[in-house]
Design a protein around this motif. Structure first.
Motif, PDB file in Angstrom:
ATOM      1  N   GLY A  32       0.850  -1.186   0.000  1.00 54.59           N
ATOM      2  CA  GLY A  32       0.000   0.000   0.000  1.00 54.59           C
ATOM      3  C   GLY A  32       0.879   1.227   0.000  1.00 54.59           C
ATOM      4  N   VAL A  33       0.314   2.342  -0.368  1.00 51.01           N
ATOM      5  CA  VAL A  33       1.069   3.590  -0.401  1.00 51.01           C
ATOM      6  C   VAL A  33       0.238   4.700   0.233  1.00 51.01           C
ATOM      7  CG1 VAL A  33       2.399   3.022  -2.459  1.00 51.01           C
ATOM      8  CG2 VAL A  33       0.208   4.184  -2.716  1.00 51.01           C
ATOM      9  N   ARG A  34       0.920   5.697   0.755  1.00 52.25           N
ATOM     10  CA  ARG A  34       0.274   6.934   1.174  1.00 52.25           C
ATOM     11  C   ARG A  34       0.803   8.046   0.282  1.00 52.25           C
ATOM     12  NH1 ARG A  34       0.909   8.091   7.355  1.00 52.25           N
ATOM     13  NH2 ARG A  34       2.989   7.190   7.097  1.00 52.25           N
ATOM     14  N   TYR A  35      -0.076   8.906  -0.153  1.00 54.05           N
ATOM     15  CA  TYR A  35       0.394   9.959  -1.041  1.00 54.05           C
ATOM     16  C   TYR A  35      -0.391  11.245  -0.811  1.00 54.05           C
ATOM     17  CZ  TYR A  35      -3.691   9.229  -4.091  1.00 54.05           C
ATOM     18  OH  TYR A  35      -4.965   9.138  -4.588  1.00 54.05           O
ATOM     19  N   ILE A  36       0.213  12.338  -1.246  1.00 54.64           N
ATOM     20  CA  ILE A  36      -0.416  13.649  -1.267  1.00 54.64           C
ATOM     21  C   ILE A  36      -0.350  14.140  -2.700  1.00 54.64           C
ATOM     22  CG2 ILE A  36      -0.311  16.037  -0.435  1.00 54.64           C
ATOM     23  CD1 ILE A  36       1.230  14.987   2.010  1.00 54.64           C
ATOM     24  N   GLY A  37      -1.453  14.690  -3.201  1.00 57.29           N
ATOM     25  CA  GLY A  37      -1.449  15.242  -4.548  1.00 57.29           C
ATOM     26  C   GLY A  37      -2.588  14.703  -5.382  1.00 57.29           C
ATOM     27  N   ASP A  38      -2.718  15.269  -6.548  1.00 56.19           N
ATOM     28  CA  ASP A  38      -3.708  14.855  -7.540  1.00 56.19           C
ATOM     29  C   ASP A  38      -3.049  13.847  -8.465  1.00 56.19           C
ATOM     30  OD1 ASP A  38      -5.341  14.636  -9.818  1.00 56.19           O
ATOM     31  OD2 ASP A  38      -6.123  16.658  -9.546  1.00 56.19           O
ATOM     32  N   VAL A  39      -3.643  12.663  -8.626  1.00 59.44           N
ATOM     33  CA  VAL A  39      -2.992  11.612  -9.421  1.00 59.44           C
ATOM     34  C   VAL A  39      -2.795  12.015 -10.874  1.00 59.44           C
ATOM     35  CG1 VAL A  39      -3.744   9.740  -7.935  1.00 59.44           C
ATOM     36  CG2 VAL A  39      -5.198  10.434  -9.841  1.00 59.44           C
ATOM     37  N   SER A  40      -3.496  13.030 -11.331  1.00 59.66           N
ATOM     38  CA  SER A  40      -3.346  13.459 -12.722  1.00 59.66           C
ATOM     39  C   SER A  40      -2.270  14.526 -12.895  1.00 59.66           C
ATOM     40  CB  SER A  40      -4.679  14.010 -13.254  1.00 59.66           C
ATOM     41  OG  SER A  40      -5.051  15.190 -12.564  1.00 59.66           O
ATOM     42  N   GLN A  41      -1.702  15.022 -11.795  1.00 54.86           N
ATOM     43  CA  GLN A  41      -0.751  16.126 -11.939  1.00 54.86           C
ATOM     44  C   GLN A  41       0.550  15.645 -12.562  1.00 54.86           C
ATOM     45  OE1 GLN A  41      -0.801  16.855  -7.559  1.00 54.86           O
ATOM     46  NE2 GLN A  41       1.392  17.217  -7.779  1.00 54.86           N
ATOM     47  N   PRO A  42       1.212  16.511 -13.345  1.00 52.27           N
ATOM     48  CA  PRO A  42       2.442  16.112 -14.033  1.00 52.27           C
ATOM     49  C   PRO A  42       3.609  15.940 -13.071  1.00 52.27           C
ATOM     50  CG  PRO A  42       1.971  18.443 -14.415  1.00 52.27           C
ATOM     51  CD  PRO A  42       0.791  17.879 -13.700  1.00 52.27           C
ATOM     52  N   VAL A  43       4.481  15.001 -13.404  1.00 54.54           N
ATOM     53  CA  VAL A  43       5.672  14.725 -12.610  1.00 54.54           C
ATOM     54  C   VAL A  43       6.864  14.591 -13.543  1.00 54.54           C
ATOM     55  CG1 VAL A  43       6.843  13.008 -11.167  1.00 54.54           C
ATOM     56  CG2 VAL A  43       4.471  13.612 -10.691  1.00 54.54           C
TER      57      VAL A  43
END
Length: 292
Positions: free
Chosen positions: A169-180
């Motif tokens: 499992g993962v924990r994340y902050i942010g919008d999954v569609s945002q560019p990286v």
């Protein structure tokens, strides 16, 4: 080959310029290093499971990255009356095992951070790893922490990291569609700042980081900063994978280095994420990501 000779050789190879101070946490943890190595295993941590697996393999030399005695400096004096410590020590002694901690030399001794290099290989990102900046004012800028990826999205990075590092499992902050694109891999304890909690925030700001991949965290520092940054129009993302999962890959690739450098045969044992995970129904703070 004598175990002590192996220890001397790998320390010399990883720190030819003697940059590691005498106060290093790298040390012989337990055992008689004057014996021959009958089998070598590497792992993130010499847990009881790793020790038992080494015994089954007939190995007598364990190279661990993190502590054996539940303390950052492996101080046995703190644990003398503890039954868990006593039982673990008896298990190691009964099978005449030798445990050596290989931490500072892997991170700081040579031209490259061997743990980061292993993580890069595991993720398939070796070609995107940027060198540290010797002139950097921030300790994290001077280290090898940054990847410049081909333009992608947070969702794609999440799936890559989840799959290749075998995350439950993962924990994340942010919008999954945002560019990286610009990624800071602050693995292990690096997100804690390496002596100054503000160091990661300075790196995020000064290097315009899109995504932080983190091992350990303090929730009031980098996670709070990134969450507020997103609310205030400065998009950034964070992926928290834990200390063990973020560094184990370095120990996985260590046997290859030992073979290339010294013609030594070693086997990697996965210490494993210490936590089990339970799945809950989706809430605002619990989402599921599916592979594309």
């Amino acid at each position: 080959m004598k175990i002590q000779s192996i220890i001397n050789a790998i320390e010399s190879a990883t720190d030819p310029n003697h940059r590691i101070p005498s106060t290093t946490i790298d040390q012989l943890i337990i055992g008689d290093s004057d014996q021959d190595a009958h089998g070598i295993v590497t792992s993130f941590m010499a847990t009881v499971d790793v020790i038992n697996a080494a015994i089954r393999l007939g190995a007598n030399f364990i190279i661990t990255h993190e502590p054996t005695w539940f303390d950052g400096h492996d101080r046995e004096s703190l644990m003398q009356d503890d039954p868990v410590y006593q039982a673990k020590r008896e298990l190691i002694a009964k099978h005449n095992l030798v445990i050596y901690r290989f931490h500072d030399h892997m991170h700081f001794g040579g031209a490259h951070d061997m743990i980061v290099a292993g993580v890069a290989k595991e993720l398939g990102w070796s070609d995107y790893l940027l060198p540290g900046d010797p002139a950097g004012k921030n300790v994290l800028e001077r280290a090898e922490t940054r990847f410049m990826l081909p333009k992608t999205t947070l969702a794609e990075v999440l799936n890559t990291v989840r799959t290749r590092l075998k995350l439950g499992g993962v924990r994340y902050i942010g919008d999954v569609s945002q560019p990286v694109e610009n990624v800071a891999a602050l693995i292990g304890g690096a997100t804690l700042g390496l002596g100054d909690e503000y160091n990661p925030i300075k790196q995020i700001r000064d290097q315009r980081i899109d995504l932080v991949i983190s091992g350990d965290i303090e929730e009031w520092t980098v996670p709070a900063y990134i969450r507020d940054a997103n609310r205030l129009g400065h998009p950034c993302a964070m992926l928290v994978i834990g200390h063990e999962r973020s560094e184990e890959s370095g120990m996985k690739w260590l046997p290859e280095w030992l073979a290339d450098k010294f013609n030594l045969k070693a086997q990697w044992l996965d210490a494993g994420d210490p936590f089990e995970r339970v799945l809950f129904e989706t809430t605002n703070n619990s989402k599921s990501l599916r592979s594309n």
